[in-house]
Motif scaffolding. Sequence first.
Motif, PDB file in Angstrom:
ATOM      1  N   ILE A 167       0.836  -1.203   0.000  1.00  0.00           N
ATOM      2  CA  ILE A 167       0.000   0.000   0.000  1.00  0.00           C
ATOM      3  C   ILE A 167       0.868   1.249   0.000  1.00  0.00           C
ATOM      4  O   ILE A 167       1.892   1.307   0.691  1.00  0.00           O
ATOM      5  CB  ILE A 167      -0.919  -0.012   1.246  1.00  0.00           C
ATOM      6  N   VAL A 168       0.434   2.255  -0.787  1.00  0.00           N
ATOM      7  CA  VAL A 168       1.076   3.569  -0.796  1.00  0.00           C
ATOM      8  C   VAL A 168       0.083   4.602  -0.283  1.00  0.00           C
ATOM      9  O   VAL A 168      -1.125   4.341  -0.207  1.00  0.00           O
ATOM     10  CB  VAL A 168       1.592   3.952  -2.208  1.00  0.00           C
ATOM     11  N   ALA A 185       9.311  -1.402  -2.854  1.00  0.00           N
ATOM     12  CA  ALA A 185      10.739  -1.103  -2.722  1.00  0.00           C
ATOM     13  C   ALA A 185      11.253  -0.406  -3.977  1.00  0.00           C
ATOM     14  O   ALA A 185      10.891  -0.756  -5.098  1.00  0.00           O
ATOM     15  CB  ALA A 185      11.525  -2.390  -2.489  1.00  0.00           C
ATOM     16  N   SER A 186      12.095   0.569  -3.771  1.00  0.00           N
ATOM     17  CA  SER A 186      12.805   1.209  -4.871  1.00  0.00           C
ATOM     18  C   SER A 186      14.250   0.728  -4.815  1.00  0.00           C
ATOM     19  O   SER A 186      14.899   0.806  -3.766  1.00  0.00           O
ATOM     20  CB  SER A 186      12.753   2.732  -4.732  1.00  0.00           C
ATOM     21  N   ILE A 215      10.465   4.153   0.929  1.00  0.00           N
ATOM     22  CA  ILE A 215       9.886   5.470   1.156  1.00  0.00           C
ATOM     23  C   ILE A 215       8.481   5.588   0.562  1.00  0.00           C
ATOM     24  O   ILE A 215       7.636   6.321   1.077  1.00  0.00           O
ATOM     25  CB  ILE A 215      10.818   6.583   0.625  1.00  0.00           C
ATOM     26  N   LYS A 216       8.195   4.850  -0.513  1.00  0.00           N
ATOM     27  CA  LYS A 216       6.872   4.919  -1.157  1.00  0.00           C
ATOM     28  C   LYS A 216       5.803   4.157  -0.378  1.00  0.00           C
ATOM     29  O   LYS A 216       4.613   4.436  -0.515  1.00  0.00           O
ATOM     30  CB  LYS A 216       6.941   4.371  -2.584  1.00  0.00           C
ATOM     31  N   ALA A 217       6.205   3.191   0.428  1.00  0.00           N
ATOM     32  CA  ALA A 217       5.231   2.392   1.178  1.00  0.00           C
ATOM     33  C   ALA A 217       4.553   3.257   2.237  1.00  0.00           C
ATOM     34  O   ALA A 217       5.197   4.060   2.920  1.00  0.00           O
ATOM     35  CB  ALA A 217       5.931   1.208   1.844  1.00  0.00           C
ATOM     36  N   ALA A 218       3.250   3.093   2.361  1.00  0.00           N
ATOM     37  CA  ALA A 218       2.491   3.870   3.342  1.00  0.00           C
ATOM     38  C   ALA A 218       2.867   3.459   4.760  1.00  0.00           C
ATOM     39  O   ALA A 218       3.128   2.285   5.034  1.00  0.00           O
ATOM     40  CB  ALA A 218       0.994   3.663   3.120  1.00  0.00           C
ATOM     41  N   ALA A 226      -1.699   2.654   6.110  1.00  0.00           N
ATOM     42  CA  ALA A 226      -1.745   1.308   5.516  1.00  0.00           C
ATOM     43  C   ALA A 226      -2.701   0.352   6.230  1.00  0.00           C
ATOM     44  O   ALA A 226      -3.404  -0.418   5.568  1.00  0.00           O
ATOM     45  CB  ALA A 226      -0.341   0.711   5.480  1.00  0.00           C
ATOM     46  N   ILE A 227      -2.729   0.379   7.549  1.00  0.00           N
ATOM     47  CA  ILE A 227      -3.560  -0.594   8.280  1.00  0.00           C
ATOM     48  C   ILE A 227      -5.041  -0.478   7.922  1.00  0.00           C
ATOM     49  O   ILE A 227      -5.669  -1.489   7.583  1.00  0.00           O
ATOM     50  CB  ILE A 227      -3.328  -0.506   9.805  1.00  0.00           C
ATOM     51  N   PRO A 228      -5.640   0.727   7.959  1.00  0.00           N
ATOM     52  CA  PRO A 228      -7.061   0.805   7.582  1.00  0.00           C
ATOM     53  C   PRO A 228      -7.322   0.358   6.138  1.00  0.00           C
ATOM     54  O   PRO A 228      -8.331  -0.297   5.862  1.00  0.00           O
ATOM     55  CB  PRO A 228      -7.411   2.288   7.761  1.00  0.00           C
TER      56      PRO A 228
END
Length: 150
Positions: A33-34, A83-84, A94-97, A102-104
């Motif tokens: 998730i982002v 992942a970048s 850094i892009k991952a929420a 992300a949890i909700p």
Amino acid sequence: MKVVIQRVTEASVTINKIKVAAINQGLLILVGIVNEDTQEDINWLVRKVTNLRIFNDENGVMNQSLLDAKGDVIVVSQFTLHASTKKGNRPSYIKAAKPDVAIPLYENFVKTLQKNIDKQVQTGEFGADMKVALLNDGPVTIIIDSKNKE
């Protein structure tokens, strides 16, 4: 939102040596998730995942969906899908929420998927150190990104 879908003959998730989820024929779905993800992304991906014809029919042709095959499902959160690796050898996430975003969204993905299939959606535990075991069937592995709909 990005998912990696693996058609499996069996899969399980273990946390602290305790098996928290286990399925037979079905799908193991890894979800990344982002921050930009919304319920619209969830709805689109759930429609894709449930209707994707990746299970064999009686002739051995991938012509059945998860719904047709009445497959089981495990959903596992996996921030590393975003992942970048452009710079250096250490992936950047850094892009991952972050968990508060992300949890909700992860929970809504699971709930929305649950509403669309006749079986219980099993899960890992968000943020836990999980051991995921699977026997990939085929192998069939498909990556879908809700940001690349066209």
